[in-house]
Design an enzyme around this catalytic site. Sequence first.
Site, PDB file in Angstrom:
ATOM      1  N   LYS A 107       0.857  -1.196   0.000  1.00  0.00           N
ATOM      2  CA  LYS A 107       0.000   0.000   0.000  1.00  0.00           C
ATOM      3  C   LYS A 107       0.881   1.230   0.000  1.00  0.00           C
ATOM      4  CE  LYS A 107      -4.484   0.953   0.290  1.00  0.00           C
ATOM      5  NZ  LYS A 107      -5.599   0.052  -0.064  1.00  0.00           N
TER       6      LYS A 107
HETATM    7  N1  GLU Z   1      -7.280   0.139  -3.285  1.00  0.00           N
HETATM    8  C1  GLU Z   1      -8.036  -1.058  -3.551  1.00  0.00           C
HETATM    9  C2  GLU Z   1      -8.104  -1.924  -2.300  1.00  0.00           C
HETATM   10  O1  GLU Z   1      -7.958  -1.437  -1.213  1.00  0.00           O
HETATM   11  C3  GLU Z   1      -7.549  -1.808  -4.786  1.00  0.00           C
HETATM   12  C4  GLU Z   1      -6.149  -2.320  -4.743  1.00  0.00           C
HETATM   13  C5  GLU Z   1      -5.640  -2.883  -6.058  1.00  0.00           C
HETATM   14  O2  GLU Z   1      -6.422  -3.010  -6.983  1.00  0.00           O
HETATM   15  O3  GLU Z   1      -4.463  -3.192  -6.111  1.00  0.00           O
HETATM   16  O4  GLU Z   1      -8.373  -3.086  -2.361  1.00  0.00           O
END
Ligand code: GLU
Length: 421
Positions: free
Chosen positions: A111
């Site tokens: 993240k």
């Molecule tokens: N931000 C989204 C989540 O929290 C998508 C993450 C992604 O597609 O890599 O799952």
Amino acid sequence: MVTEKIAAKINPWHVAQQQFDLAAERLHLDPGLRKVLREPQRELTVHFPVKMDDGTVQVFTGYRVQHNLGRGPAKGGIRYHQDVSLDEVKALAMWMTWKCAVVGIPFGGGKGGVIVDPKKLSMREVEGLTRRYATEISILIGPERDIPAPDVNTTSQTMAWIMDTYSMHVGHTVPAVVTGKPIPLGGSEGRNEATAQGAVYTLIDAANHLGMDITHSRVAVQGFGNAGAIAAQLMHAQGSTIIAVSDSTGGIFKAEGFDPNAVLAWKKEHHTVCGFPGTKDITNAELLEVDCDILIPAALENQITAENAPRIKARLIGEAANGPTTPEADDILYKAGKFVIPDILCNAGGVTVSYFEWVQDLERDFWDVAHVNEKLHRIMTRAFSSTLEMSLTEKVNMRTAAYLLAVQRVADATSVRGLYP
Ligand code: GLU
């Protein structure tokens, strides 16, 4: 306001570790493995300058965390928000590890985040910030290493800038370095709707399990961004009555229901859902407690806490947001007979279609939206039924059940790979 103050005091990283500990304990996880999975593998902090429109230079702080790479490259979004912190990004990265494992896609968890309120910046400033942040984290990202995607306050445009910046550095176009891109750049059909679509698939499965009729359900949605607004539209299309929605400025309520498509048009013009004709303004805290059948938290962490959980009326709660419920609130809701579809299952549709996008980019072969949604449906339904089965046999709530599945899968991958050196 009360909710906001409580949310700000709860550290999401402590919540994430507490949830993990609960599963590790039940799984009798090897103590060494437990220590490994309890911490992120890599944490990068960057401070970087951006030239602002008035000619001054501002320095921003950002992060990229890789929690676990056992099952594949790191995967997870990038968030722009004034309250981003390293602990928040660590929690979100760990949740991505479990999320990818629950739905069985071959990624680890990562993240990123930048401490900024992008609504206060011009488009050019946001582009400058994005390109410089992408450059700073380029020591970690790559199509086989770590693949960012959109999250709170980032969009397909943000991904286009990151893809372009990365591609400029390596000298050739690399679509698979990010997902959630615009379709002309190698984005996937159905990716924009995927988080909400996946959540709706799990809500339908849960409603069937509970014997609830989704077409006669009254729904409240907290958050009106990519996940919340589209979830409201899809639930409305299913025949549910949308009785309350909110965004960061506040919420609206109408017992007879309203058309979320009209609210979206209103928000585009007025930059808020508040004041939508025929509705009553409510606060975000009030939204969570309205008399409804289905509650969809689709905003930020720590919204449902020990303080307000006893007043939640919804029978079914689908977590489109990451980390909206604290462990104490989980216990209260479970004892009150509420059915919570946990974030790592409920919102996994986003990363699942991100995985499809990555596969399509690597293969240079693109699928139509029917194919994407059919594959997404199959994955979400399978993950839901394995989680439900685990919850019923182990007599635990759906979150712990999802953790038992996910943590075991990551633990198996990590232990069979062995400890290097
Ligand atoms: N931000 C989204 C989540 O929290 C998508 C993450 C992604 O597609 O890599 O799952």
